[in-house]
Scaffold this motif. Structure first.
Motif, PDB file in Angstrom:
ATOM      1  N   LEU A 142       0.813  -1.219   0.000  1.00  0.00           N
ATOM      2  CA  LEU A 142       0.000   0.000   0.000  1.00  0.00           C
ATOM      3  C   LEU A 142       0.847   1.270   0.000  1.00  0.00           C
ATOM      4  O   LEU A 142       0.355   2.345  -0.310  1.00  0.00           O
ATOM      5  N   PHE A 143       2.121   1.142   0.350  1.00  0.00           N
ATOM      6  CA  PHE A 143       3.002   2.302   0.376  1.00  0.00           C
ATOM      7  C   PHE A 143       4.127   2.164  -0.651  1.00  0.00           C
ATOM      8  O   PHE A 143       5.200   2.735  -0.482  1.00  0.00           O
ATOM      9  N   SER A 144       3.867   1.403  -1.728  1.00  0.00           N
ATOM     10  CA  SER A 144       4.923   1.128  -2.705  1.00  0.00           C
ATOM     11  C   SER A 144       5.515   2.393  -3.305  1.00  0.00           C
ATOM     12  O   SER A 144       6.716   2.485  -3.562  1.00  0.00           O
ATOM     13  N   ASN A 145       4.679   3.401  -3.539  1.00  0.00           N
ATOM     14  CA  ASN A 145       5.178   4.623  -4.166  1.00  0.00           C
ATOM     15  C   ASN A 145       6.033   5.455  -3.230  1.00  0.00           C
ATOM     16  O   ASN A 145       6.709   6.380  -3.653  1.00  0.00           O
ATOM     17  N   ARG A 146       6.032   5.104  -1.923  1.00  0.00           N
ATOM     18  CA  ARG A 146       6.816   5.863  -0.960  1.00  0.00           C
ATOM     19  C   ARG A 146       7.944   5.048  -0.360  1.00  0.00           C
ATOM     20  O   ARG A 146       9.059   5.535  -0.208  1.00  0.00           O
ATOM     21  N   THR A 147       7.668   3.785  -0.007  1.00  0.00           N
ATOM     22  CA  THR A 147       8.734   2.965   0.571  1.00  0.00           C
ATOM     23  C   THR A 147       9.832   2.688  -0.440  1.00  0.00           C
ATOM     24  O   THR A 147      10.967   2.393  -0.068  1.00  0.00           O
ATOM     25  N   GLY A 148       9.533   2.788  -1.737  1.00  0.00           N
ATOM     26  CA  GLY A 148      10.559   2.586  -2.753  1.00  0.00           C
ATOM     27  C   GLY A 148      11.611   3.668  -2.760  1.00  0.00           C
ATOM     28  O   GLY A 148      12.661   3.517  -3.396  1.00  0.00           O
ATOM     29  N   LYS A 149      11.361   4.782  -2.044  1.00  0.00           N
ATOM     30  CA  LYS A 149      12.293   5.899  -2.008  1.00  0.00           C
ATOM     31  C   LYS A 149      13.113   5.941  -0.722  1.00  0.00           C
ATOM     32  O   LYS A 149      13.790   6.920  -0.447  1.00  0.00           O
ATOM     33  N   VAL A 150      13.054   4.889   0.095  1.00  0.00           N
ATOM     34  CA  VAL A 150      13.786   4.878   1.357  1.00  0.00           C
ATOM     35  C   VAL A 150      15.273   5.111   1.092  1.00  0.00           C
ATOM     36  O   VAL A 150      15.874   4.476   0.235  1.00  0.00           O
ATOM     37  N   ASP A 151      15.854   6.033   1.826  1.00  0.00           N
ATOM     38  CA  ASP A 151      17.261   6.392   1.612  1.00  0.00           C
ATOM     39  C   ASP A 151      17.932   6.614   2.959  1.00  0.00           C
ATOM     40  O   ASP A 151      17.963   7.725   3.471  1.00  0.00           O
ATOM     41  N   ILE A 152      18.448   5.557   3.548  1.00  0.00           N
ATOM     42  CA  ILE A 152      19.194   5.662   4.804  1.00  0.00           C
ATOM     43  C   ILE A 152      20.578   6.229   4.492  1.00  0.00           C
ATOM     44  O   ILE A 152      21.256   5.778   3.584  1.00  0.00           O
ATOM     45  N   GLY A 153      21.003   7.230   5.242  1.00  0.00           N
ATOM     46  CA  GLY A 153      22.262   7.905   4.977  1.00  0.00           C
ATOM     47  C   GLY A 153      23.481   7.034   5.192  1.00  0.00           C
ATOM     48  O   GLY A 153      23.451   6.044   5.930  1.00  0.00           O
ATOM     49  N   GLU A 154      24.584   7.401   4.561  1.00  0.00           N
ATOM     50  CA  GLU A 154      25.821   6.620   4.649  1.00  0.00           C
ATOM     51  C   GLU A 154      26.437   6.641   6.046  1.00  0.00           C
ATOM     52  O   GLU A 154      27.227   5.760   6.381  1.00  0.00           O
ATOM     53  N   ASP A 155      26.089   7.636   6.877  1.00  0.00           N
ATOM     54  CA  ASP A 155      26.642   7.710   8.225  1.00  0.00           C
ATOM     55  C   ASP A 155      25.954   6.747   9.190  1.00  0.00           C
ATOM     56  O   ASP A 155      26.442   6.529  10.296  1.00  0.00           O
ATOM     57  N   ALA A 156      24.823   6.202   8.809  1.00  0.00           N
ATOM     58  CA  ALA A 156      24.068   5.335   9.707  1.00  0.00           C
ATOM     59  C   ALA A 156      24.781   4.014   9.934  1.00  0.00           C
ATOM     60  O   ALA A 156      25.382   3.457   9.023  1.00  0.00           O
ATOM     61  N   LYS A 157      24.696   3.519  11.161  1.00  0.00           N
ATOM     62  CA  LYS A 157      25.262   2.222  11.496  1.00  0.00           C
ATOM     63  C   LYS A 157      24.182   1.222  11.883  1.00  0.00           C
ATOM     64  O   LYS A 157      24.407   0.019  11.822  1.00  0.00           O
ATOM     65  N   LEU A 158      23.043   1.700  12.334  1.00  0.00           N
ATOM     66  CA  LEU A 158      21.900   0.857  12.638  1.00  0.00           C
ATOM     67  C   LEU A 158      20.636   1.572  12.173  1.00  0.00           C
ATOM     68  O   LEU A 158      20.562   2.805  12.212  1.00  0.00           O
ATOM     69  N   ALA A 159      19.645   0.814  11.735  1.00  0.00           N
ATOM     70  CA  ALA A 159      18.349   1.380  11.390  1.00  0.00           C
ATOM     71  C   ALA A 159      17.272   0.395  11.808  1.00  0.00           C
ATOM     72  O   ALA A 159      17.421  -0.817  11.621  1.00  0.00           O
ATOM     73  N   LEU A 160      16.205   0.901  12.393  1.00  0.00           N
ATOM     74  CA  LEU A 160      15.116   0.045  12.853  1.00  0.00           C
ATOM     75  C   LEU A 160      13.824   0.466  12.185  1.00  0.00           C
ATOM     76  O   LEU A 160      13.465   1.644  12.201  1.00  0.00           O
ATOM     77  N   ALA A 161      13.126  -0.483  11.569  1.00  0.00           N
ATOM     78  CA  ALA A 161      11.808  -0.227  10.987  1.00  0.00           C
ATOM     79  C   ALA A 161      10.794  -1.087  11.716  1.00  0.00           C
ATOM     80  O   ALA A 161      11.014  -2.284  11.924  1.00  0.00           O
ATOM     81  N   SER A 162       9.690  -0.476  12.129  1.00  0.00           N
ATOM     82  CA  SER A 162       8.666  -1.194  12.880  1.00  0.00           C
ATOM     83  C   SER A 162       7.310  -0.872  12.279  1.00  0.00           C
ATOM     84  O   SER A 162       6.989   0.295  12.057  1.00  0.00           O
ATOM     85  N   THR A 163       6.515  -1.897  11.992  1.00  0.00           N
ATOM     86  CA  THR A 163       5.215  -1.677  11.373  1.00  0.00           C
ATOM     87  C   THR A 163       4.105  -2.364  12.155  1.00  0.00           C
ATOM     88  O   THR A 163       4.313  -3.393  12.798  1.00  0.00           O
TER      89      THR A 163
END
Length: 465
Positions: A231-252
């Motif tokens: 349902l969020f294909s047009n938006r989740t396809g643009k996810v861009d975690i920065g190069e400085d990140a070492k951990l990322a958490l996604a919760s739905t």
């Protein structure tokens, strides 16, 4: 990075853009992005999208440990029922500290805005902070746990598992499926026991890849699409975690439900809603003589509107001469919606209600940092002195740079549609009972809440629908 993640999920707050322009790049601190995405939708039978992940799987999220309900009258039904009663008791025992956390935060982030609609997700924030506690150690963990109202990591693990299993539902009438994923950079040396604990107690899948690369960003996008049915294909396809990140958490949280008894469009009316700045004309949903649970506290009256299964929407109207801030300033309303013992049992009864509530579609962005600092969570927002040694090995300081949550809630004749996501950016006397029939007309600012099995999913104020 806040604005990139916000854009990826469909919202961009102007403050992120301006803040990003002013913020200098910190090369000496890890930046850990934690995005908790809460998506509630009403479309049944949403197709599942294949999950394709190229990153290394570190730990796989535990399958739901909530047993399915067997056929009534079967030999296993009695055992299931007894287990269900025990789970309900555990949830109720967990609600007091969750209610306290939710009340304190809501008092800071929802009050004092007479003309602005505000909404947030208590359970979203609580679970995200709980995972943060699991990732930290020492005084940092202790401070987070104090804000969450727990005394030990074991207690926190049990509470989150219990809440997760209470909210989880997929029975054909209602879908409420939660999922978490933690993403580690390829250079991070992690502790396997911590990752396994996240998988079991927090239902979190853990992956490791080149965080910030196009490939890993695509992995995260695929995971989000899978968990939200595309349902969020047009938006989740643009996810861009920065190069400085070492951990990322996604919760739905994927949720779909409808009113147990829908409104009829034929009963809709156009009538004024009295804002502090004057009247506005709105479309109101109406029910006449509907049987509902009516509640009352020192500053409000409220009705509980049932959704499918155990979910509810609460409509809380301040008494004459009172405001939404008066309601939010007390603990009564949160004790009411969470079923805590502190709310007088005699302060509710089933009644015939002539209900009139405006259709609304509201959204807001809230910064949780001031509220959390007011509650005592201060050290984690500063570059030095934090302890993440329980999850990763690093000599580089980690700190919480910002914590923001965007939420949207809509109601109409059929039910409720709501969505919320939050970003944690780490840098490197009871009144007398009412009459048996009552007119409950929400034509002035009011408070609402959405709960699942007494767990507060959303709380907000409608000052102008």
């Amino acid at each position: 990075m806040n604005e990139k993640l916000a854009e990826a999920l469909g919202y961009v707050d102007e403050k992120y853009v301006s803040a990003a322009a002013k913020r200098k790049k910190r090369k000496h601190y890890w930046i850990v992005a934690v995005a908790a995405v809460l998506a509630l939708v009403l479309v049944l039978n949403t197709p599942r999208i294949p999950l394709i992940i190229s990153a290394k799987a570190v730990s796989a999220a535990s399958h739901s440990r909530k047993p399915e309900r067997p056929r009534s009258g079967s030999d296993s039904f009695r055992q299931w029922y007894e287990d269900s009663q025990r789970r309900d008791a555990l949830v109720q025992a967990s609600m007091a500290p969750v209610a306290s956390f939710s009340t304190d935060c809501a008092r800071e982030i929802l009050t004092g805005v007479d003309t602005t609609n505000r909404v947030w997700s208590p359970v979203n924030a609580y679970i995200a902070l709980a995972i943060t506690a699991e990732l930290t150690g020492g005084e940092t963990r202790q401070q987070v746990m104090e804000v969450l109202g727990v005394n030990s990591l074991e207690e926190l693990r049990s509470r989150i598992s219990t809440i997760w299993e209470q909210v989880y539902r997929d029975d054909g009438k209602e879908i409420s499926v939660l999922a978490n994923s933690l993403w580690l950079d390829k250079d991070v040396d992690y502790h396997q026991d911590t990752m396994d604990a996240l998988a079991y107690h927090y239902y979190t899948s853990v992956y490791q890849g080149d965080l910030g690369s196009e490939r890993t960003n695509k992995d995260i996008a695929n995971w989000l699409r899978n968990q939200t049915g595309g349902l969020f294909s047009n938006r989740t396809g643009k996810v861009d975690i920065g190069e400085d990140a070492k951990l990322a958490l996604a919760s739905t949280v994927y949720f779909q439900s409808q009113w147990s008894e829908k409104f009829s469009k034929d009963q809709n009316t156009q009538q004024p809603f009295h804002t502090v700045e004057g009247d506005v004309t709105c479309t109101f949903l109406n029910k006449e003589g509907a049987t509902m649970n009516y509640y009352w506290g020192e500053t409000f009256g409220a009705v509980e509107m049932e959704l499918e299964n155990e979910s509810s929407m609460w409509l809380i109207l301040p008494d004459a001469g009172k405001t939404v801030d008066d309601v939010l300033g007390s603990e009564d309303y949160m004790a009411m919606i969470t079923g805590c013992d502190s709310f007088p049992e005699e302060n509710h009864k089933a009644m015939k209600v002539n209900l009139s509530v405006p259709k609304f579609d509201i959204s807001s962005s809230v910064d949780l940092e001031p509220a959390l600092e007011e509650m005592g969570l201060t050290g984690i927002f500063h570059p030095l002195g934090n302890d993440f040694s329980s999850s990763v090995d690093s000599q580089t300081p980690v700190y919480l740079d910002s914590i923001n949550q965007d939420t949207r809630v809509t109601i109409d004749e059929d039910g409720v549609v709501a969505a919320s996501y939050m970003i944690l950016h780490f840098g490197a006397g009871a009144a007398l009972p009412p009459d048996e029939i009552i007119d409950f007309i929400l034509d002035r600012p009011f408070v609402f809440a959405i709960t699942t099995g007494s767990v507060p999913i959303f709380v907000g104020t409608v000052n102008n629908p």
